[in-house]
Scaffold this motif. Structure first.
Motif, mmCIF file in Angstrom:
data_model
loop_
_atom_site.group_PDB
_atom_site.id
_atom_site.type_symbol
_atom_site.label_atom_id
_atom_site.label_comp_id
_atom_site.label_asym_id
_atom_site.label_seq_id
_atom_site.Cartn_x
_atom_site.Cartn_y
_atom_site.Cartn_z
ATOM 1 N N LEU A 1 0.802 -0.991 -0.196
ATOM 2 C CA LEU A 1 -0.111 -0.044 0.159
ATOM 3 C C LEU A 1 0.694 1.146 0.087
ATOM 4 N N SER B 1 -8.533 2.844 -3.898
ATOM 5 C CA SER B 1 -7.237 2.858 -3.836
ATOM 6 C C SER B 1 -6.720 1.616 -3.245
ATOM 7 N N LEU C 1 -10.314 6.020 -0.568
ATOM 8 C CA LEU C 1 -9.267 5.293 0.174
ATOM 9 C C LEU C 1 -9.709 3.602 -0.395
ATOM 10 N N LEU D 1 -0.385 5.281 -0.650
ATOM 11 C CA LEU D 1 -1.564 5.116 0.159
ATOM 12 C C LEU D 1 -1.058 5.416 1.780
#
Length: 333
Positions: free
Chosen positions: A134, A256, A253, A139
């Motif tokens: 991630l 993603s 989020l 992220l």
């Protein structure tokens, strides 16, 4: 369609020489009954489950097979999986249980897996590996260090820190380490080779419940979690499903995370801490989570039916959630 549902704790996954903890059995039964209620509303679906003989029998109108010796569970599950059209595992990532379900029992047999693919489960089963993937995708994540790679005096940042098993589920064995003295005491208490450490992240504990397929996410609810701290140990007590607004930041989020882990499928949970600067990811649960118990009541959506629709080729996406009524979920008593 014949579906095998394998709820690990209540369905024969706990060793015969140990007592099934009441809290785990309750949590497992809550998820199992919520899933069965959804599945049994879908026309043309028949369900088989397994049930540990140490627990009360199921009353739901499903085919229930009693397991008296958990040492035989895996071979029985494999036989049942070969007879099913689809398999829906509800299992922890701990000790590779969920990956084994996904890779060996289902994918290798060519049956339909109603859960995330084994490659995504393998990543999400490791908090360190998940964070690396991630973070590489840009992220916001809480840093993770493997304990074996950290000096005896502690991680490179100042405390407090949170320590937990790299493949753990929930708050099991999750501790708050306040300073270097605490760190040295904790290290000396036992083998910590399978643990990771993260800086403590202030904010509101929360989770996202969402559906996924092929790198796309359909967020359902944002959930406020009840996480308590006593004697340096964290515990999860439920929370409020739909207790937070699905803000644009949380929705983005979710998309993603799905894009970074395109093998995620069906019910997925993302644990986050929501702070003044927005949400930060703690971990990804590549499976149905406890919050699932309240999603149907919060949204009106039959989530199991939506997962079955997503499993079609071409997939049928779920209808957008138009209303959310917060649902209190407690794991006590």
């Amino acid at each position: 369609m014949h579906i095998l549902v394998c709820e690990f704790v209540t369905g024969g996954g706990m060793p015969s020489e140990t007592t099934i903890p009441a809290s785990l059995a309750r949590e497992g039964d809550l998820m199992l009954h919520a899933l069965l209620a959804d599945l049994l509303e879908v026309p043309g679906v028949a369900v088989t489950v397994t049930r540990d003989a140490r627990l009360p029998p199921l009353t739901a109108p499903v085919r229930s097979i009693t397991i008296t010796d958990p040492r035989e569970s895996w071979s029985l599950w494999e036989d049942l999986a070969r007879q099913a059209d689809g398999v829906w595992p509800i299992a922890p990532e701990t000790d590779g249980a969920l990956e084994r379900f996904s890779r060996i029992m289902v994918e290798a047999s060519g049956r339909r897996l109603l859960n995330s693919r084994a490659d995504a489960v393998a990543v999400a089963s490791s908090k360190a590996a998940t964070t690396a993937v991630l973070a590489a995708a840009g992220l916001p994540v809480v840093p993770v260090w493997r304990v074996g790679a950290v000096a005896a005096d502690g991680p490179p940042e100042t405390g407090p820190w949170v320590v937990k098993p790299d493949d753990g589920a929930g708050c099991i064995d999750t501790r708050l380490i306040r300073d270097h003295a605490d760190w040295r005491v904790w290290l000396a208490e036992g083998d910590r080779s399978g643990f990771v450490v993260q800086p403590f992240q202030p904010g509101t504990p929360a989770s996202l419940s969402m559906l996924c397929r092929d790198g796309r996410a359909w967020p359902l609810t944002a959930n406020r979690q009840t996480v308590s701290l006593s004697g340096g140990r964290f515990s999860y007590g439920g929370g409020i499903v739909g207790g937070m607004a699905l803000s644009p930041a949380l929705t983005d989020l979710a998309q993603s995370v799905a894009a970074a882990l395109p093998g995620l499928f069906g019910c997925v949970g993302v644990d986050v801490i929501v702070g003044p600067d927005g949400p930060t990811i703690i971990e990804v649960n590549p499976r149905l989570t406890t919050s699932f118990v309240g999603v149907r009541r919060a949204t009106g959506l039959n989530v199991a039916a939506a997962v079955l629709d997503l499993s079609r080729d071409p997939p049928v996406p779920p209808q957008p959630v138009t209303r959310i009524e917060p649902v209190l979920l407690t794991l006590e008593g």
